[in-house]
Design a protein around this motif. Sequence first.
Motif, short mmCIF file in Angstrom:
data_model
loop_
_atom_site.label_atom_id
_atom_site.label_comp_id
_atom_site.label_asym_id
_atom_site.label_seq_id
_atom_site.Cartn_x
_atom_site.Cartn_y
_atom_site.Cartn_z
N UNK A 1 20.09 -10.17 -14.37
CA UNK A 1 21.21 -10.63 -13.78
C UNK A 1 21.98 -9.16 -13.25
N UNK A 2 22.07 -7.98 -14.06
CA UNK A 2 23.15 -6.65 -13.96
C UNK A 2 22.04 -6.16 -12.78
N UNK A 3 20.84 -6.05 -13.21
CA UNK A 3 19.79 -5.35 -11.80
C UNK A 3 19.84 -6.37 -10.23
N UNK A 4 19.92 -7.80 -10.42
CA UNK A 4 19.70 -7.85 -9.18
C UNK A 4 20.78 -7.91 -8.37
N UNK A 5 22.34 -7.63 -9.17
CA UNK A 5 23.55 -7.32 -8.91
C UNK A 5 24.00 -5.80 -8.13
N UNK A 6 22.49 -5.48 -8.85
CA UNK A 6 22.73 -4.01 -8.23
C UNK A 6 22.71 -2.97 -7.12
N UNK A 7 22.19 -4.21 -6.22
CA UNK A 7 21.67 -3.98 -5.28
C UNK A 7 23.74 -3.73 -4.41
N UNK A 8 24.33 -4.18 -4.40
CA UNK A 8 25.54 -4.38 -4.38
C UNK A 8 26.26 -2.76 -3.74
N UNK A 9 25.64 -2.01 -5.61
CA UNK A 9 26.21 -0.67 -6.09
C UNK A 9 26.18 0.23 -5.14
N UNK A 10 24.81 0.09 -4.57
CA UNK A 10 24.11 0.94 -3.88
C UNK A 10 24.30 2.54 -3.02
N UNK A 11 25.10 1.55 -2.52
CA UNK A 11 25.52 2.53 -1.27
C UNK A 11 27.09 3.29 -2.10
N UNK A 12 27.64 3.37 -2.62
CA UNK A 12 28.91 3.63 -3.00
C UNK A 12 27.65 4.66 -4.14
N UNK A 13 26.95 5.08 -4.60
CA UNK A 13 26.36 5.75 -5.09
C UNK A 13 26.45 6.91 -4.50
N UNK A 14 25.36 6.59 -3.57
CA UNK A 14 25.49 7.87 -2.92
C UNK A 14 26.69 8.37 -1.97
N UNK B 1 15.06 14.32 -4.62
CA UNK B 1 15.12 13.86 -6.11
C UNK B 1 16.02 12.45 -6.43
N UNK B 2 16.38 11.62 -5.23
CA UNK B 2 16.88 10.64 -5.01
C UNK B 2 15.37 9.14 -5.12
N UNK B 3 14.84 10.12 -4.46
CA UNK B 3 13.09 9.13 -4.38
C UNK B 3 12.33 9.44 -5.71
N UNK B 4 12.29 10.30 -6.19
CA UNK B 4 11.86 10.65 -7.22
C UNK B 4 12.13 9.89 -8.75
N UNK B 5 13.45 10.38 -8.53
CA UNK B 5 14.45 8.75 -9.94
C UNK B 5 14.28 7.37 -9.48
N UNK B 6 14.80 7.28 -8.14
CA UNK B 6 14.81 5.46 -8.11
C UNK B 6 13.25 5.60 -8.15
N UNK B 7 12.13 5.85 -7.50
CA UNK B 7 11.19 5.46 -7.04
C UNK B 7 10.21 5.13 -8.12
N UNK B 8 9.96 5.89 -9.31
CA UNK B 8 9.36 6.02 -10.04
C UNK B 8 9.24 5.40 -10.89
N UNK C 1 15.49 -0.78 -4.58
CA UNK C 1 15.75 -2.44 -5.78
C UNK C 1 15.26 -3.31 -4.68
N UNK C 2 14.08 -3.12 -3.44
CA UNK C 2 13.35 -4.36 -3.83
C UNK C 2 11.85 -4.11 -4.08
N UNK C 3 11.90 -2.98 -4.53
CA UNK C 3 10.78 -3.26 -5.77
C UNK C 3 11.13 -3.74 -7.70
N UNK C 4 12.18 -3.40 -7.39
CA UNK C 4 12.77 -3.94 -8.67
C UNK C 4 12.37 -5.09 -8.65
#
Length: 486
Positions: A254-267, A142-149, A21-24
């Motif tokens: 806007x969606x990308x910046x808001x997505x930082x909020x929902x990350x813990x829920x995904x995990x 898998x999370x590292x690969x999917x989220x960082x690349x 997310x920080x990179x994004x």
Amino acid sequence: MKSSNEQKQVFWFTLINYLGILIGIGSTIFIYPNDKEFLGMVRYVDAIAQLMFPILLFGAGQSLIYFYPLVNEENQKKLFKYAIKSILVISVSLALLLILGNYIVVLENYHFVFYAFPLALIIALIELFKRQAINLQKLSVPTLLEKIIPKISFPIIFLMFLAGYLNVIDGLKLFIASYFIIIVLLALYVFKYYKVNSDFNFKSLFTQIDKKEYYRYSFYAFLGSFGSFLAFRLDVLMIPEFLSFEANGTYSIGVALVSVIGIPALGLFSIYAPMISEHLKNNAINELGKKYIETAKLLFFVGAILYGAIVLGIDSLFMLLPTYDKLVETIPVIMILGANVLFNMGTGFSSEIISYSKYYRVNIMLLFVLVFLNIFLNLYVLTQTDYGIEGVAWASLIAMVLFNTIKLYFIQKKFKILPFDKGYLKLFWIVFVVGLGLYFLPKTQNSLIDLILKSGLFCVLNVFIVYKFKLIYSLNYWIEKVLRMK
């Protein structure tokens, strides 16, 4: 979350996601605003792929979780292989239909589906391999690969496009190639820990589980995934059709910046899926209810901290950036969609409880109620009003509030559990009062000082007060663990 393994999985999942997310965020505020039209096109292709991939997966991912505890080790491997086979068979059929559609359908943007299809196939395989990694309790890599690349590759592609080294088509091809790298590395990782043979005889598998039940559950899981797209991602498809690719780019920022909020829920939702399934099968509703409250409080707190920090500091943050003029129009979208994400997080894993119970069909019905609301409200604001992308955001929020309220009512009626207790109410008032007090704090002449004072103080005060009141087990667990290390 008293299990050490669960704590570690959630920690690493969240850390990796926030790194992505920080990179994004860096890319979103510095790079993407420079060509919103190209951004809108890429997000449009991605949205079409997200529409296709549930069709290709056809519930195989959720079925892998649902039936995995019910079969022996040999058939667990066959269950995984059968899912791979299903994806490949469906992919061939869909590809033929898309080619045929090229001679029948007359749509200006139809050619984009041929870039979306290979992306959809790769995403379907990624989702399946991720589900297998969840069964193996190996979610971090898998999370590292999917989220960082993608977070690294897409900004590079975007910069090459801005510099004139790529055209739109070349950019789309490279975007798809980055996902191909993910699935190759992910497959190598999963097969390292999970050896499978070349036996594709599935007779023993379907003597242990009923084949009709497998397909029935897969079908409802497919409807759920497909409905989820229509409910949560349809706006990205509708905006270019009624407004423009540039408007889609603005909305996507806007969606990308808001997505930082929902990350813990995904995990949490990913890691808790097998536990929810097991508790429901063992009728351990009391234990499930405790986890339900515990995770809902945790997710609400984390979401409220992030959302509150955004509300209090977003304008000050943008004032510090050279792209302020291009970002300021996203602020209303961020505020509205942020509330949407927070409300969804605050109700806990309601969808998962319904999905992994005998009432899983109800989740589909509720999803399509949400789809109807979302389509109706989006069509209304896009065709009957001048609200534009802000109206689309309001439509999503209204539909989501109604959707989650109905789910909570259903779970309370059927299972007699809710994700709320007295501690939750205290938590809400603490966050609200602290946020309200800081909102009316006078501004200075320095945007950086305003950002630190309001957003920073909001986070520190809330963490301190909630820790002292011991309202969230996980918060105290990690703070005390850090303190013991000193």
